[in-house]
Design an enzyme around this catalytic site. Structure first.
Site, mmCIF file in Angstrom:
data_model
loop_
_atom_site.group_PDB
_atom_site.id
_atom_site.type_symbol
_atom_site.label_atom_id
_atom_site.label_comp_id
_atom_site.label_asym_id
_atom_site.label_seq_id
_atom_site.Cartn_x
_atom_site.Cartn_y
_atom_site.Cartn_z
ATOM 1 N N SER A 151 -3.256 -2.723 -5.935
ATOM 2 C CA SER A 151 -4.040 -2.236 -4.798
ATOM 3 C C SER A 151 -4.961 -3.325 -4.269
ATOM 4 O O SER A 151 -5.161 -3.458 -3.059
ATOM 5 C CB SER A 151 -4.830 -0.987 -5.196
ATOM 6 N N ALA B 56 -1.430 -1.266 -11.656
ATOM 7 C CA ALA B 56 -1.548 -0.494 -10.418
ATOM 8 C C ALA B 56 -2.836 -0.841 -9.677
ATOM 9 O O ALA B 56 -2.846 -0.955 -8.447
ATOM 10 C CB ALA B 56 -1.492 1.002 -10.725
ATOM 11 N N TYR B 57 -3.914 -0.997 -10.427
ATOM 12 C CA TYR B 57 -5.195 -1.360 -9.806
ATOM 13 C C TYR B 57 -5.107 -2.747 -9.165
ATOM 14 O O TYR B 57 -5.521 -2.938 -8.015
ATOM 15 C CB TYR B 57 -6.296 -1.323 -10.859
ATOM 16 N N ALA B 58 -4.553 -3.713 -9.908
ATOM 17 C CA ALA B 58 -4.422 -5.067 -9.370
ATOM 18 C C ALA B 58 -3.525 -5.089 -8.137
ATOM 19 O O ALA B 58 -3.773 -5.840 -7.187
ATOM 20 C CB ALA B 58 -3.870 -6.006 -10.444
#
Length: 249
Positions: free
Chosen positions: A160, A156-158
């Site tokens: 974004s 999820a972070y990647a």
């Protein structure tokens, strides 16, 4: 003589300027002679400490609060820069949050919160920078080397930060003729609270050893990449993602 060389007093906005990397960036830009607006969304005390440190070193800085994803708050931030210092020449988007979980287990409220800060926040500030940066200006957004490393729990972070890269590269082309550069810095593992929180010393040492330089990055390492892109030496670098990770990826 280029526009950047003609300007005697450049002005920078650093979002997330009270954080580990953000404060290093604010200090580095101030050391280059810029007046710096240190944006923060959480701790006013930390932001004021950054400002005080810059001022003690002979620089000029002010702390300004606001939600990066709120266009009204960010418009006020740019208004303050123009009212107090005459304009904006450099915008650095270090503001961001990192919430980790396997994709199948990621809480959607956490997903939405992270994307509000990392994607919408970057979009809001980039949009204002596109409208209001002076000729000779630079916008520096923040991605992550995780987009190359593809480690579990970072999906999820990647995602974004992949969105940040896409908007950065496209915006660089949209600003044709403006004499404004748009780039992103993609740090690797960096010794900040955001990175070390929740990790054992053994894991941190293992990650540090994976780099060919056999250490974690420092906030100052990342700040030097930003000042390069924001300064005269980086004027021919545009529409790029600068992976700043010691060769890890």
């Amino acid at each position: 003589m280029t526009t950047i060389e003609q300007s005697a007093a450049r002005v920078a906005i650093v979002t997330g300027g009270s954080g580990g990397i953000g404060s290093a960036v604010a200090h580095a830009l101030a050391a280059d002679g810029m007046s710096v607006l240190v944006h923060y969304s959480g701790s006013a005390e930390r932001a004021e400490k950054v400002v005080a440190s810059i001022q003690e070193a002979g620089g000029t800085a002010v702390a300004i609060p606001g939600d990066v994803a709120d266009e009204t708050a960010m418009t006020a931030l740019f208004d303050t820069a123009e009212e107090r210092f005459g304009g904006v020449d450099v915008v650095v988007n270090t503001a961001g949050i990192m919430l980790l979980a396997p994709l199948a287990e990621m809480d959607l409220d956490a997903f939405d919160r992270m994307h509000r800060v990392n994607v919408r926040g970057t979009f809001v500030v980039s949009q204002l920078a596109a409208r209001r940066l002076r000729p000779g200006g630079a916008l520096v957004n923040f991605s992550t080397s995780i987009t190359r490393l593809q480690q579990p729990t970072y999906g999820a972070y990647a995602a974004s930060k992949g969105a940040v890269e896409a908007m950065t590269l496209i915006l660089a082309r949209e600003l044709r003729g403006r004499d404004v550069t748009v780039n992103a810095v993609a740090p690797g593992p960096t010794a900040t609270p955001l990175f070390t929180e929740g990790k054992s010393e053994q894991l941190i040492n293992q990650i540090a050893a994976a780099s060919p330089l056999e250490r974690l990055g420092t906030p100052e390492d990342i700040a030097r990449a930003v000042t390069f892109l924001a300064g005269p030496g980086g004027r021919w670098v545009n529409g790029q993602v600068l992976f700043t990770n010691g060769g890890l990826a």
